[in-house]
Design a protein around this motif. Structure first.
Motif, PDB file in Angstrom:
ATOM      1  N   ASN A  51       0.785  -1.228   0.000  1.00  0.00           N
ATOM      2  CA  ASN A  51       0.000   0.000   0.000  1.00  0.00           C
ATOM      3  C   ASN A  51       0.822   1.286   0.000  1.00  0.00           C
ATOM      4  OD1 ASN A  51      -2.418  -1.427   0.051  1.00  0.00           O
ATOM      5  ND2 ASN A  51      -2.363  -1.603   2.279  1.00  0.00           N
ATOM      6  N   ARG A  52       2.124   1.181   0.184  1.00  0.00           N
ATOM      7  CA  ARG A  52       2.909   2.408   0.287  1.00  0.00           C
ATOM      8  C   ARG A  52       4.379   2.147  -0.014  1.00  0.00           C
ATOM      9  NH1 ARG A  52       1.454   5.002   4.480  1.00  0.00           N
ATOM     10  NH2 ARG A  52      -0.252   3.607   5.014  1.00  0.00           N
ATOM     11  N   THR A  53       5.026   3.193  -0.499  1.00  0.00           N
ATOM     12  CA  THR A  53       6.484   3.262  -0.553  1.00  0.00           C
ATOM     13  C   THR A  53       6.860   4.586   0.081  1.00  0.00           C
ATOM     14  OG1 THR A  53       6.762   1.894  -2.541  1.00  0.00           O
ATOM     15  CG2 THR A  53       8.514   3.451  -2.025  1.00  0.00           C
ATOM     16  N   GLU A  54       7.586   4.528   1.184  1.00  0.00           N
ATOM     17  CA  GLU A  54       7.960   5.739   1.905  1.00  0.00           C
ATOM     18  C   GLU A  54       9.450   5.722   2.206  1.00  0.00           C
ATOM     19  OE1 GLU A  54       3.760   6.847   4.106  1.00  0.00           O
ATOM     20  OE2 GLU A  54       5.382   5.994   5.331  1.00  0.00           O
ATOM     21  N   VAL A  55      10.055   6.902   2.140  1.00  0.00           N
ATOM     22  CA  VAL A  55      11.463   7.071   2.472  1.00  0.00           C
ATOM     23  C   VAL A  55      11.543   8.034   3.650  1.00  0.00           C
ATOM     24  CG1 VAL A  55      13.755   7.645   1.617  1.00  0.00           C
ATOM     25  CG2 VAL A  55      12.016   6.785   0.027  1.00  0.00           C
ATOM     26  N   TYR A  56      12.166   7.590   4.726  1.00  0.00           N
ATOM     27  CA  TYR A  56      12.347   8.425   5.905  1.00  0.00           C
ATOM     28  C   TYR A  56      13.778   8.968   5.860  1.00  0.00           C
ATOM     29  CZ  TYR A  56       8.339   5.565   7.095  1.00  0.00           C
ATOM     30  OH  TYR A  56       7.133   4.910   7.060  1.00  0.00           O
ATOM     31  N   LEU A  57      13.909  10.291   6.004  1.00  0.00           N
ATOM     32  CA  LEU A  57      15.172  10.958   5.692  1.00  0.00           C
ATOM     33  C   LEU A  57      15.600  11.940   6.772  1.00  0.00           C
ATOM     34  CD1 LEU A  57      13.994  12.005   2.147  1.00  0.00           C
ATOM     35  CD2 LEU A  57      15.755  10.273   2.530  1.00  0.00           C
ATOM     36  N   ALA A  58      16.912  12.023   6.945  1.00  0.00           N
ATOM     37  CA  ALA A  58      17.520  13.153   7.647  1.00  0.00           C
ATOM     38  C   ALA A  58      18.321  13.893   6.589  1.00  0.00           C
ATOM     39  CB  ALA A  58      18.411  12.676   8.782  1.00  0.00           C
ATOM     40  N   THR A  59      17.809  15.004   6.134  1.00  0.00           N
ATOM     41  CA  THR A  59      18.419  15.730   5.014  1.00  0.00           C
ATOM     42  C   THR A  59      17.962  17.178   5.026  1.00  0.00           C
ATOM     43  OG1 THR A  59      18.647  15.813   2.595  1.00  0.00           O
ATOM     44  CG2 THR A  59      16.531  15.088   3.464  1.00  0.00           C
ATOM     45  N   ASP A  60      18.708  18.008   4.328  1.00  0.00           N
ATOM     46  CA  ASP A  60      18.292  19.396   4.119  1.00  0.00           C
ATOM     47  C   ASP A  60      17.799  19.608   2.700  1.00  0.00           C
ATOM     48  OD1 ASP A  60      18.873  20.240   6.704  1.00  0.00           O
ATOM     49  OD2 ASP A  60      20.990  20.586   6.230  1.00  0.00           O
ATOM     50  N   ALA A  61      17.719  18.513   1.923  1.00  0.00           N
ATOM     51  CA  ALA A  61      17.317  18.631   0.513  1.00  0.00           C
ATOM     52  C   ALA A  61      16.325  17.523   0.151  1.00  0.00           C
ATOM     53  CB  ALA A  61      18.540  18.572  -0.390  1.00  0.00           C
ATOM     54  N   PRO A  62      15.100  17.598   0.675  1.00  0.00           N
ATOM     55  CA  PRO A  62      14.120  16.548   0.376  1.00  0.00           C
ATOM     56  C   PRO A  62      13.742  16.465  -1.096  1.00  0.00           C
ATOM     57  CG  PRO A  62      13.070  18.412   1.478  1.00  0.00           C
ATOM     58  CD  PRO A  62      14.544  18.636   1.556  1.00  0.00           C
TER      59      PRO A  62
END
Length: 420
Positions: A51-62
């Motif tokens: 049901n989903r594809t998600e990317v969890y990020l620590a970044t300043d450039a999403p």
């Protein structure tokens, strides 16, 4: 680095789009390495389900991560962009907590998503992309999910995709006990489906899997047998019900194969459920007169049992999540103060060591110890207070704010008010 959640799900994109950006489990580590190597991303984790594809990020450039997601799957960014969502810090944390609790699932309150999130965290840890921030985010997510499930009715009367599949099959056949059931794959979803169908005591249960040993291990739990995927062409016509959920990037059952099976069955109906993303069964199969083909999106439309009780629990669950989001954000805020706190402690430690060395020299020269201690305490007090008192004395603009801040830092609210 800021925290972001980027992705698509069943709310924002149809199955035909979701399957194009799905990550096979064996490719997740490579994808994480590619993302963190090619883009300004410090930490990353990927959750990829039906049901989903998600990317969890620590970044300043999403935005760069959004372009990467399209590029990695060989899609033009402008085609994927309308289906994407990007949540910054607070919204990102809230979204992750809601996903872990099953509040954002196609089936409200379903528990499988929590196991999938734990797997996503494990993949990121093994890939070396799970830093302190995302590690803490996942741990908080798991704790919130446990609290919500144990203190609310969000998990009451949970209707899974597997239960919905059985319900739909019962609409096609008078008695499931007369039917032969084939499961293609041997993963968690197939195991759940097998458990639900086995409860109806079908005439036969067969598991087809790429790894025969794993398929046999699952089949034996339900008094079934196992076959190889290569045997599907010869055996498909024997089955009345087919449930498929594999990690294959290409369809396993094509139109020609199913047409031959239907002819061999003399056009007796076949009920098929495709729970895979990307799909295991070619979409054209659903257009055949004697085939009843359902995808995960189709099953979602008939998942209704227990919905009212779960909906009633949503308010309680949301209140818990809101409180826990604030807790996590407070922790996240303290992370930004760590360098300043370390610098402050280092400065004070240098002053302490300097004054201690000075005092020890005085004692060595024969000075009275009590007098040296008294002098040491005065010198340390003066050194520690020099900077804040000088700032207060020289402040012109923002004097009131600085006055309030110093009073707060040194807990002087009572003394300051008495001296006003």
């Amino acid at each position: 680095m800021a925290l972001f959640t980027l992705g698509i799900n069943h709310h924002t994109a149809p199955l035909s789009v979701r399957e194009q950006v799905a990550f096979q489990a064996e490719r997740v580590r490579h994808a994480l390495h590619d993302l963190t190597r090619c883009k300004p991303v410090e930490e990353a984790a990927i959750l990829s389900t039906c049901n989903r594809t998600e990317v969890y990020l620590a970044t300043d450039a999403p935005d760069s991560a959004a372009h990467w997601l399209a590029e990695y799957h060989s899609l033009p960014h402008h085609e994927l962009a309308p289906y994407l969502y990007t949540h910054p810090e607070r919204e990102a944390v809230r979204h992750v907590f809601r996903v872990a609790c099953g509040l954002d699932s196609m089936v409200l309150g379903e528990p499988q998503i929590l196991g999938q999130m734990k797997e996503a965290a494990r993949f990121a840890e093994e890939a070396g992309t799970l830093g302190t921030t995302l590690h803490k985010l996942f741990q908080h997510s798991f704790a919130v999910a446990k609290e919500v499930r144990s203190t609310t009715a969000i998990g009451a009367n949970v209707v899974s995709m597997a239960a919905a599949a059985v319900r739909m099959a019962e609409r096609i056949f008078d008695r499931l006990s007369d039917q032969r059931v084939l499961f293609i794959g041997a993963g968690e979803m197939i195991e759940l489906c097998a458990r639900h169908f086995a409860a109806q005591h079908p005439k036969q249960i067969v598991v087809a899997n790429r790894t025969t040993e794993r398929g046999l291990a699952l089949a034996q739990r339900f008094d079934g047998t196992a076959i190889r995927l290569e045997d599907l062409a010869d055996r498909l016509a024997q089955f009345d019900i087919v449930v498929s959920c594999t990690a294959s990037p290409l369809p396993i059952l094509g139109l020609g194969l199913v047409e031959r099976a239907i002819r061999a069955r003399r056009h007796r109906p076949m009920f098929m459920v495709d729970l895979a993303v990307p799909r295991d069964i070619e979409i054209e199969v659903g257009e055949m007169d004697d085939v009843f083909l359902y995808t995960i999106d189709d099953l979602a439309l008939i998942v209704e049992s227990g919905l009212e009780s779960r909906q009633a629990a949503v308010l309680s669950a949301e209140a818990i999540i809101t409180e826990r989001v604030d807790v996590f954000l407070r922790w996240l805020a303290t992370r930004g103060s760590v360098p300043l706190i370390r610098a402050l402690r280092d400065s004070c430690e240098r002053a302490r060591r300097h004054e201690l060395e000075h005092a020890m020299k005085l004692v060595a020269r024969g000075e009275e110890p009590l007098r040296v201690l008294e002098q040491l305490s005065h010198r340390l007090t003066n050194k520690f207070l020099h900077a804040p008192t000088q700032a207060l004395s020289q402040a012109a603009d923002g004097h009131d704010e600085l006055h309030a801040l110093v009073a707060r830092l040194f807990h002087l609210h009572g003394e300051a008010s008495r001296n006003d």
